[in-house]
Design a protein around this motif. Sequence first.
Motif, PDB file in Angstrom:
ATOM      1  N   PHE A   1     -10.274 -35.587  33.708  1.00  0.00           N
ATOM      2  CA  PHE A   1     -11.501 -36.132  34.274  1.00  0.00           C
ATOM      3  C   PHE A   1     -11.668 -37.568  33.787  1.00  0.00           C
ATOM      4  N   GLY A   2     -12.166 -38.429  34.651  1.00  0.00           N
ATOM      5  CA  GLY A   2     -12.361 -39.817  34.252  1.00  0.00           C
ATOM      6  C   GLY A   2     -11.046 -40.563  34.280  1.00  0.00           C
ATOM      7  N   ILE A   3     -10.334 -40.543  33.163  1.00  0.00           N
ATOM      8  CA  ILE A   3      -9.005 -41.164  33.078  1.00  0.00           C
ATOM      9  C   ILE A   3      -7.984 -40.035  33.022  1.00  0.00           C
ATOM     10  N   PRO A   4      -7.393 -39.681  34.156  1.00  0.00           N
ATOM     11  CA  PRO A   4      -6.476 -38.526  34.176  1.00  0.00           C
ATOM     12  C   PRO A   4      -5.123 -38.846  33.557  1.00  0.00           C
ATOM     13  N   VAL A   5      -4.427 -37.776  33.144  1.00  0.00           N
ATOM     14  CA  VAL A   5      -3.042 -37.883  32.702  1.00  0.00           C
ATOM     15  C   VAL A   5      -2.169 -37.692  33.926  1.00  0.00           C
ATOM     16  N   GLN A   6      -1.512 -38.756  34.355  1.00  0.00           N
ATOM     17  CA  GLN A   6      -0.705 -38.719  35.576  1.00  0.00           C
ATOM     18  C   GLN A   6       0.758 -38.956  35.223  1.00  0.00           C
ATOM     19  N   MET A   7       1.578 -37.949  35.490  1.00  0.00           N
ATOM     20  CA  MET A   7       2.991 -38.021  35.182  1.00  0.00           C
ATOM     21  C   MET A   7       3.811 -37.512  36.360  1.00  0.00           C
ATOM     22  N   ASP A   8       5.062 -37.917  36.384  1.00  0.00           N
ATOM     23  CA  ASP A   8       5.993 -37.461  37.404  1.00  0.00           C
ATOM     24  C   ASP A   8       6.224 -35.955  37.268  1.00  0.00           C
ATOM     25  N   ILE A   9       6.569 -35.320  38.386  1.00  0.00           N
ATOM     26  CA  ILE A   9       6.847 -33.875  38.382  1.00  0.00           C
ATOM     27  C   ILE A   9       7.922 -33.526  37.348  1.00  0.00           C
ATOM     28  N   SER A  10       8.945 -34.369  37.251  1.00  0.00           N
ATOM     29  CA  SER A  10      10.035 -34.086  36.303  1.00  0.00           C
ATOM     30  C   SER A  10       9.531 -34.097  34.863  1.00  0.00           C
ATOM     31  N   TRP A  11       8.508 -34.910  34.566  1.00  0.00           N
ATOM     32  CA  TRP A  11       7.935 -34.941  33.214  1.00  0.00           C
ATOM     33  C   TRP A  11       7.297 -33.601  32.886  1.00  0.00           C
ATOM     34  N   TRP A  12       6.488 -33.091  33.807  1.00  0.00           N
ATOM     35  CA  TRP A  12       5.823 -31.803  33.580  1.00  0.00           C
ATOM     36  C   TRP A  12       6.829 -30.665  33.513  1.00  0.00           C
ATOM     37  N   ALA A  13       7.893 -30.753  34.311  1.00  0.00           N
ATOM     38  CA  ALA A  13       8.904 -29.689  34.317  1.00  0.00           C
ATOM     39  C   ALA A  13       9.664 -29.653  32.991  1.00  0.00           C
ATOM     40  N   GLU A  14      10.037 -30.831  32.476  1.00  0.00           N
ATOM     41  CA  GLU A  14      10.744 -30.866  31.197  1.00  0.00           C
ATOM     42  C   GLU A  14       9.818 -30.525  30.036  1.00  0.00           C
ATOM     43  N   GLU A  15       8.536 -30.808  30.185  1.00  0.00           N
ATOM     44  CA  GLU A  15       7.578 -30.544  29.099  1.00  0.00           C
ATOM     45  C   GLU A  15       7.405 -29.045  28.859  1.00  0.00           C
ATOM     46  N   LEU A  16       7.795 -28.227  29.836  1.00  0.00           N
ATOM     47  CA  LEU A  16       7.716 -26.773  29.656  1.00  0.00           C
ATOM     48  C   LEU A  16       8.533 -26.327  28.454  1.00  0.00           C
ATOM     49  N   LYS A  17       9.610 -27.053  28.144  1.00  0.00           N
ATOM     50  CA  LYS A  17      10.443 -26.690  26.993  1.00  0.00           C
ATOM     51  C   LYS A  17       9.661 -26.806  25.684  1.00  0.00           C
ATOM     52  N   LEU A  18       8.669 -27.698  25.660  1.00  0.00           N
ATOM     53  CA  LEU A  18       7.863 -27.839  24.447  1.00  0.00           C
ATOM     54  C   LEU A  18       7.054 -26.575  24.189  1.00  0.00           C
ATOM     55  N   TYR A  19       6.499 -25.981  25.245  1.00  0.00           N
ATOM     56  CA  TYR A  19       5.750 -24.735  25.071  1.00  0.00           C
ATOM     57  C   TYR A  19       6.655 -23.633  24.535  1.00  0.00           C
ATOM     58  N   ASN A  20       7.866 -23.566  25.075  1.00  0.00           N
ATOM     59  CA  ASN A  20       8.823 -22.559  24.612  1.00  0.00           C
ATOM     60  C   ASN A  20       9.159 -22.772  23.134  1.00  0.00           C
TER      61      ASN A  20
END
Length: 296
Positions: free
Chosen positions: A120-139
């Motif tokens: 909200f306000g100032i959103p976090v905007q990243m490429d799809i590939s960024w979000w896809a690779e970031e899934l490894k961090l949760y794992n």
Amino acid sequence: MLQAIVWFFQNIGMAFYNFGYAITHPSLWLDWSDKQAIMRVVYYGGSVELFFVIFTGFLVLTAIGLWRNAFMWGCVRVLEGFANTVGRFFAWAGLLMVLQQILIVFVQRIFARPDIAIGFGIPVQMDISWWAEELKLYNAMIVCLCCTYTFVQGSHVRVDLFYSAISYRAKRIVDMVGSLIFMMPAAVLTWMYGWYFMWRHLIVPNPSASDTLERLLMKARALRWNIETIGFSPNGFNAYFLFKVLLITFAGMVFLHAIAFFFRSYLEWKEGPESEGKFLDKDSLGEGEEAFEGTH
């Protein structure tokens, strides 16, 4: 041999001085506006001095616990409570991982968008590939931060060759020996390799495990932050240094739980079968689900 014994006990004696000096002079290692303070943290974080401070602390806690078993039970409850609290919190990363993957599929396949903006306000905007690779961090968070929680819950994988066939007290002896000669050394080695691996991706000049304190203090003149921000793809996840932080966090938590497991095993050995599972805070699926618990 005699020199090694003298060296060992000298380091135990110096541990009290080193711990006291670090506590009474916090600016030498907490004031990170001073580059030399950062280098002291780098050196002492993987040093013999730190090892003997922690090892001596373990000996002191064990001695007090042998004298007052209630104190040892208190240590067990605190350490197991810490493992459970951290594990239960970060286990939610599994749900977050699933929801984010669903969002990626919807945005990419249905709405044909190349990026995702969240906030909200100032959103976090990243490429799809960024979000896809970031899934490894949760794992990685689940693996590293829920490991000791899984151990407390008894859900870890056990390769049982002879354990089930031995007596109750023999099992407790095996557990004590295992925590001392397997869990603790493995955690120490992981910490030692992971500590310098992490700092080599955070600062330059790159520190080495073979560097003396004097050499690192000399390197401090040229020190600057150089945090790893290179992804596997041009617009991919760029915070891989977090995996190095998780690695040493994992090692520290395993070492702490090795202490808790050793204490619990000793107390259950001493107090007998009636103390098995004493103060153990295990999760439950709810009333009527007892038959399914422990089968996963």
